[in-house]
Scaffold this active site. Structure first.
Site, PDB file in Angstrom:
ATOM      1  N   ASN A  10       0.792  -0.982   0.027  1.00 49.34           N
ATOM      2  CA  ASN A  10       0.033   0.159  -0.001  1.00 49.34           C
ATOM      3  C   ASN A  10       0.969   1.292  -0.138  1.00 49.34           C
ATOM      4  OD1 ASN A  10      -1.702   2.025   0.501  1.00 49.34           O
ATOM      5  ND2 ASN A  10      -2.463   1.427   2.480  1.00 49.34           N
ATOM      6  N   LYS A  12       0.200   4.194  -0.448  1.00 54.50           N
ATOM      7  CA  LYS A  12      -0.311   5.601   0.281  1.00 54.50           C
ATOM      8  C   LYS A  12      -0.119   6.805  -0.823  1.00 54.50           C
ATOM      9  CE  LYS A  12      -0.210   3.413   4.573  1.00 54.50           C
ATOM     10  NZ  LYS A  12      -0.333   3.549   5.981  1.00 54.50           N
ATOM     11  N   HIS A  95      -9.739   1.621   4.290  1.00 57.26           N
ATOM     12  CA  HIS A  95      -8.190   1.599   5.340  1.00 57.26           C
ATOM     13  C   HIS A  95      -8.476   2.630   6.243  1.00 57.26           C
ATOM     14  CE1 HIS A  95      -4.369   2.659   6.132  1.00 57.26           C
ATOM     15  NE2 HIS A  95      -3.831   1.738   5.693  1.00 57.26           N
ATOM     16  N   GLU A  97      -7.106   4.937   7.374  1.00 57.02           N
ATOM     17  CA  GLU A  97      -6.849   6.586   7.091  1.00 57.02           C
ATOM     18  C   GLU A  97      -7.873   6.779   6.437  1.00 57.02           C
ATOM     19  OE1 GLU A  97      -2.960   5.651   5.247  1.00 57.02           O
ATOM     20  OE2 GLU A  97      -2.110   4.984   7.112  1.00 57.02           O
ATOM     21  N   GLU A 167      -5.766  -4.730  10.292  1.00 55.22           N
ATOM     22  CA  GLU A 167      -4.976  -3.658  10.416  1.00 55.22           C
ATOM     23  C   GLU A 167      -5.275  -3.014  11.916  1.00 55.22           C
ATOM     24  OE1 GLU A 167      -2.442  -2.767   7.080  1.00 55.22           O
ATOM     25  OE2 GLU A 167      -4.390  -1.392   6.939  1.00 55.22           O
ATOM     26  N   GLY A 173       2.177   2.484  10.675  1.00 58.35           N
ATOM     27  CA  GLY A 173       3.196   3.394  10.423  1.00 58.35           C
ATOM     28  C   GLY A 173       3.882   3.782  11.869  1.00 58.35           C
ATOM     29  N   SER A 214       3.050  -2.011  10.379  1.00 56.79           N
ATOM     30  CA  SER A 214       4.461  -2.261  10.670  1.00 56.79           C
ATOM     31  C   SER A 214       4.893  -3.759  10.302  1.00 56.79           C
ATOM     32  CB  SER A 214       4.829  -1.843  12.171  1.00 56.79           C
ATOM     33  OG  SER A 214       4.256  -0.424  12.108  1.00 56.79           O
TER      34      SER A 214
HETATM   35  P1  PGA Z   1       2.430   0.298   7.611  1.00 58.73           P
HETATM   36  O1  PGA Z   1       1.010   0.659   6.869  1.00 58.73           O
HETATM   37  O2  PGA Z   1       3.111  -0.970   7.070  1.00 58.73           O
HETATM   38  O3  PGA Z   1       3.354   1.488   7.270  1.00 58.73           O
HETATM   39  O4  PGA Z   1       2.318   0.388   8.925  1.00 58.73           O
HETATM   40  C1  PGA Z   1       0.260  -0.272   6.436  1.00 58.73           C
HETATM   41  C2  PGA Z   1      -0.928  -0.014   5.710  1.00 58.73           C
HETATM   42  O5  PGA Z   1      -1.393   1.037   6.449  1.00 58.73           O
HETATM   43  O6  PGA Z   1      -1.752  -0.690   5.342  1.00 58.73           O
END
Ligand code: PGA
Length: 250
Positions: A10, A12, A95, A97, A167, A173, A214
């Site tokens: 992903n 982003k 997601h 976000e 998630e 993140g 992460s």
């Molecule tokens: P990350 O993000 O691996 O940077 O924690 C995962 C995601 O938001 O899909």
């Protein structure tokens, strides 16, 4: 029937066209022998480039969101058919976000899932609890609610076209990963719900559930060794070819 692992990046809001070309050029030979499904989800502006470059390779391309309407007065949005026309095969939906910053609700997630499936896209459906919800002891309740509403009016025939990504929001993140056991336990809760909603065999054989948050080159093998974890949705670690490749070769 063993569930085939699926590792998805992903990106982003990262990578312009030049960076997209460079990353995919590096990635193609590295992941060519992958035993799992490999997907990269890119910003809309990179999709055409990504689709073109990944033709004839084992890398599938996905979008990071998709609108529920076929067309119309939805300034700034992109429909499922527009993505299909480009050659895009997957779309991330729900997601955290999007839920946190852009007003995504369980209901709009369900609308997007249905529209994407109707157009022939595969969906990576994200669910997961916030830190407050985890500390309040309602993780199971939250992921069950999110999952149940997301699958409203989704037919059994479409189950193999939806990958669920568990998630935990507090792990995205932040460098904090859920322990492999915690991730496995929550994913089991989701799989049990899918057995209730559809059938035990469907949940066991058709429903693939990723972990995300992460996940990286260092912790991927431990997470992927867990019996319920069928893959990963990778943010930060998908932006470097070497790192993403290590996750793909968990
Ligand atoms: P990350 O993000 O691996 O940077 O924690 C995962 C995601 O938001 O899909």
């Amino acid at each position: 029937m063993a569930r085939k692992p699926i590792i998805a990046g992903n990106w982003k809001m990262n990578n312009n066209i030049a960076q997209t070309k460079a990353l995919i050029t590096d990635l193609i030979p590295l992941v060519a022998d992958a035993k799992c499904d490999v997907v990269i989800c890119t910003p809309y502006t990179s999709l055409a480039t990504a689709v073109e470059m990944c033709k004839g390779t084992n890398i599938k391309v996905g979008a990071e969101n998709v609108h529920w309407a076929e067309k119309g007065a939805f300034t700034g949005e992109i429909s499922a058919n527009m993505l299909v026309e480009l050659g895009v095969e997957y779309a991330i939906v729900g997601h955290s976000e999007r839920r946190t910053y852009f007003g995504e609700t369980d209901k709009t997630v369900n609308q997007r899932v249905k529209a994407a499936l109707a157009a022939g896209l595969k969906v990576i459906l994200c669910v997961g609890e916030t830190l407050e919800e985890r500390e309040a002891g309602i993780t199971a309740e939250v992921v069950r609610r999110q999952t149940k509403i997301a699958f409203t009016d989704v037919a059994k025939e479409d189950l193999e076209n939806v990958v669920i990504a568990y998630e935990p929001v507090w792990a995205i993140g932040t460098g904090k990963t859920a322990t492999a056991q915690d991730a496995n336990d929550t994913i089991k809760i989701i799989r049990d719900l899918m057995a209730e909603l559809y059938c035990p065999k469907c949940a066991e054989n058709l429903v693939r559930i990723q972990y995300g948050g992460s996940m990286n080159a260092k912790n991927a093998s431990e997470l992927m060794a867990m019996p319920e974890i069928d893959g990963g949705l990778i943010g930060g670690a998908s932006l470097k070819a070497e790192d993403f490749n290590k996750v793909v070769h968990f």
